[in-house]
Design a protein around this motif. Structure first.
Motif, short mmCIF file in Angstrom:
data_model
loop_
_atom_site.label_atom_id
_atom_site.label_comp_id
_atom_site.label_asym_id
_atom_site.label_seq_id
_atom_site.Cartn_x
_atom_site.Cartn_y
_atom_site.Cartn_z
N GLN A 160 6.89 -13.54 -6.70
CA GLN A 160 6.71 -14.42 -5.54
C GLN A 160 8.04 -14.82 -4.89
OE1 GLN A 160 3.75 -17.55 -5.69
NE2 GLN A 160 5.14 -18.99 -4.72
N ILE A 161 8.98 -15.35 -5.65
CA ILE A 161 10.24 -15.80 -5.06
C ILE A 161 10.99 -14.63 -4.45
CG2 ILE A 161 12.50 -16.82 -5.55
CD1 ILE A 161 11.10 -18.58 -7.65
N ARG A 162 11.01 -13.53 -5.16
CA ARG A 162 11.73 -12.34 -4.67
C ARG A 162 11.13 -11.84 -3.36
NH1 ARG A 162 11.33 -8.58 -9.84
NH2 ARG A 162 12.70 -7.19 -8.61
N VAL A 163 9.81 -11.80 -3.27
CA VAL A 163 9.13 -11.34 -2.05
C VAL A 163 9.32 -12.34 -0.91
CG1 VAL A 163 6.87 -10.85 -1.03
CG2 VAL A 163 7.44 -9.95 -3.30
N HIS A 164 9.15 -13.62 -1.21
CA HIS A 164 9.23 -14.64 -0.16
C HIS A 164 10.64 -14.75 0.43
CE1 HIS A 164 5.37 -17.27 -0.72
NE2 HIS A 164 5.17 -16.18 -0.01
N MET A 165 11.66 -14.72 -0.42
CA MET A 165 13.02 -14.84 0.10
C MET A 165 13.40 -13.61 0.94
SD MET A 165 13.66 -17.86 -0.73
CE MET A 165 15.30 -17.94 0.00
N ARG A 166 12.94 -12.45 0.53
CA ARG A 166 13.16 -11.25 1.34
C ARG A 166 12.43 -11.37 2.67
NH1 ARG A 166 10.48 -6.31 2.28
NH2 ARG A 166 11.89 -4.53 2.58
N TYR A 167 11.22 -11.93 2.63
CA TYR A 167 10.38 -12.07 3.83
C TYR A 167 11.07 -12.91 4.90
CZ TYR A 167 6.30 -13.50 6.61
OH TYR A 167 5.41 -13.77 7.63
N ILE A 168 11.80 -13.95 4.49
CA ILE A 168 12.48 -14.80 5.48
C ILE A 168 13.91 -14.34 5.76
CG2 ILE A 168 11.03 -16.80 4.93
CD1 ILE A 168 13.50 -18.00 3.46
N GLY A 169 14.28 -13.18 5.19
CA GLY A 169 15.57 -12.58 5.53
C GLY A 169 16.72 -12.91 4.62
N GLY A 190 21.42 -8.94 -6.30
CA GLY A 190 21.19 -8.11 -7.48
C GLY A 190 19.78 -7.59 -7.65
N ASP A 191 18.90 -7.85 -6.68
CA ASP A 191 17.50 -7.45 -6.82
C ASP A 191 17.34 -5.96 -6.47
OD1 ASP A 191 14.74 -7.08 -6.71
OD2 ASP A 191 14.39 -9.09 -5.93
N PRO A 192 17.02 -5.11 -7.45
CA PRO A 192 16.94 -3.67 -7.17
C PRO A 192 15.70 -3.27 -6.39
CG PRO A 192 16.28 -4.11 -9.43
CD PRO A 192 16.76 -5.43 -8.86
N LYS A 193 14.69 -4.13 -6.38
CA LYS A 193 13.42 -3.78 -5.74
C LYS A 193 13.29 -4.35 -4.34
CE LYS A 193 9.96 -3.65 -8.56
NZ LYS A 193 9.60 -2.21 -8.64
N TYR A 194 13.81 -5.54 -4.11
CA TYR A 194 13.62 -6.22 -2.83
C TYR A 194 14.93 -6.60 -2.14
CZ TYR A 194 8.95 -6.84 -4.85
OH TYR A 194 7.72 -6.63 -5.43
N GLY A 195 16.06 -6.30 -2.76
CA GLY A 195 17.34 -6.74 -2.22
C GLY A 195 18.08 -5.70 -1.41
N HIS A 196 19.30 -6.03 -1.04
CA HIS A 196 20.16 -5.10 -0.30
C HIS A 196 20.61 -3.96 -1.21
CE1 HIS A 196 20.14 -7.74 3.02
NE2 HIS A 196 21.09 -8.58 2.63
N ARG A 197 20.88 -2.82 -0.60
CA ARG A 197 21.41 -1.70 -1.39
C ARG A 197 22.80 -2.02 -1.91
NH1 ARG A 197 19.69 3.91 1.80
NH2 ARG A 197 17.43 3.66 1.52
N LYS A 198 23.60 -2.66 -1.06
CA LYS A 198 24.94 -3.08 -1.49
C LYS A 198 24.86 -4.55 -1.87
CE LYS A 198 27.62 0.23 1.25
NZ LYS A 198 28.70 0.40 2.25
N THR A 199 24.98 -4.78 -3.16
CA THR A 199 24.86 -6.15 -3.66
C THR A 199 25.80 -6.33 -4.84
OG1 THR A 199 23.27 -7.83 -4.40
CG2 THR A 199 22.93 -5.59 -5.22
N LEU A 200 25.70 -7.45 -5.52
CA LEU A 200 26.58 -7.73 -6.65
C LEU A 200 25.96 -7.22 -7.95
CD1 LEU A 200 27.54 -11.42 -5.75
CD2 LEU A 200 28.74 -9.31 -5.12
N THR A 230 0.81 -1.22 0.00
CA THR A 230 0.00 0.00 0.00
C THR A 230 0.85 1.27 0.00
OG1 THR A 230 -0.15 -0.10 2.42
CG2 THR A 230 -1.94 -1.12 1.16
N LYS A 231 2.10 1.16 0.41
CA LYS A 231 2.99 2.33 0.44
C LYS A 231 3.74 2.52 -0.88
CE LYS A 231 3.72 1.92 5.44
NZ LYS A 231 4.72 1.71 6.52
N ASP A 232 3.79 1.47 -1.69
CA ASP A 232 4.49 1.54 -2.97
C ASP A 232 3.80 0.58 -3.93
OD1 ASP A 232 6.15 1.48 -5.16
OD2 ASP A 232 8.00 1.17 -4.04
N ARG A 233 2.99 1.09 -4.84
CA ARG A 233 2.18 0.25 -5.71
C ARG A 233 3.01 -0.54 -6.71
NH1 ARG A 233 -2.36 -1.02 -3.76
NH2 ARG A 233 -3.25 -1.35 -5.84
N GLN A 234 4.30 -0.22 -6.82
CA GLN A 234 5.16 -0.96 -7.73
C GLN A 234 5.76 -2.21 -7.07
OE1 GLN A 234 5.44 -0.02 -11.01
NE2 GLN A 234 3.89 1.47 -10.38
N ARG A 235 5.53 -2.36 -5.79
CA ARG A 235 6.09 -3.48 -5.03
C ARG A 235 4.99 -4.39 -4.52
NH1 ARG A 235 11.13 -2.71 -2.06
NH2 ARG A 235 10.06 -3.57 -0.26
#
Length: 303
Positions: A235-244, A249-259, A192-197
């Motif tokens: 789904q995979i991107r959201v779920h893996m972020r959800y469990i930490g 390399g994920d620009p939307k759900y990943g770390h700011r510092k990544t590969l 609800t805070k970001d309709r692109q996510r």
């Protein structure tokens, strides 16, 4: 084609657009809302609104809108066709390619390429996506089923809905997952805070991902195999972020510092389904792209 649905006691009180999107995984809520406005969806043979809350014994009638003539130009874009017959095509979509045209991507898509290389494509449900039964994200590479006629499209869509299609991915994630196997059962909806996510949210669509650790690289990275039971957006991107353990390399759900992997390190490696005409089980597998394998090799040499 017309589908009829009778509302049960357990389904009472849902908005009709959510009710139908749960019934039809191949239709988005936005598409259902449009069809309601245009009169293709009725309740008890009467016009309705998208915010109508269904009641017990309601008869919901959905009449499929006839496909419109497309104004999408075929483009001679190289395409890795893994399998093809008179009903289906299996393609290995490259990383960086959008599946279908959209306001931000009017050309250069998989659909543009398919229209050049394939003579016949189905036209069910959405005129902007001929032949497209399911999608993967732009920066996700790998296997997709494509329908060449409406019979094949209906069969493949039903198999997806019935969860009989086998879809497995390989993903490189940040962190050291402490267990070998796991199942993530967490509903996904729009943020609800970001309709692109997308995000895990109460009241979202059921979403289930099974994972298996394939390799641990130091204590910083884990290579996993993910098997989809459902197929929600990101789904995979959201779920893996959800469990930490967000994807590398994920620009939307990943770390700011990544590969630097040109987007999320995610590859649709395996797909299996029953042939729409013969019912034969077909299974296909393709290796990840070069940037994925080179990233893995570089990490292995670093740890």
């Amino acid at each position: 084609m017309t589908d009829n649905y009778h509302v049960t006691q357990e389904e009472k009180g849902q908005r009709i657009d959510k009710y139908l999107s749960d019934k039809r995984d191949d239709l988005s809520r936005a598409q259902i809302q449009t069809w309601i406005k245009e009169g293709y969806i009725q309740v008890n043979e009467s016009q309705t609104k998208a915010n109508y809350k269904v009641q017990v014994d309601d008869l919901i009638t959905l009449t499929e809108k006839e496909p419109e003539v497309l104004d999408i130009q075929p483009e001679n874009i190289p395409l890795d066709i893994v399998y093809q017959d008179k009903d289906v095509v299996v393609v290995n979509k490259p990383k960086g390619m959008v599946v279908h045209p959209s306001p931000g991507h009017p050309n250069g898509t998989l659909v543009n390429a398919l229209m050049y290389h394939i003579d016949d494509l189905s036209g069910i449900h959405d005129v902007v996506r001929p032949g497209i039964v399911h999608r993967i994200d732009r920066d996700t590479s790998g296997l997709l089923m494509v329908a060449k006629n409406d019979h094949a499209h209906q069969s493949l869509a039903k198999q997806l809905k019935d969860k009989t299609v086998k879809r497995s991915y390989v993903a490189l994630v940040h962190g050291d997952i402490p267990h070998e196997y796991g199942t993530i059962d967490a509903p996904i909806g729009r943020d609800t805070k970001d309709r692109q996510r997308m995000t895990v949210v109460t009241g979202g669509k059921d979403a289930i991902t099974h994972f298996e650790v394939l390799e641990r690289i130091g204590q910083q990275y884990t290579l996993v195999k993910c098997v989809l039971e459902t197929g929600r957006t990101h789904q995979i991107r959201v779920h893996m972020r959800y469990i930490g353990f967000p994807l590398v390399g994920d620009p939307k759900y990943g770390h700011r510092k990544t590969l630097a992997t040109e987007g999320q390190a995610l590859h649709a490696q395996e797909i299996g389904f029953h042939h729409p005409t013969t019912n034969e089980w077909l299974a296909f597998e393709v290796d990840p792209p070069k940037i994925f394998t080179e990233t893995l090799e570089n990490l292995r040499q670093s740890y």
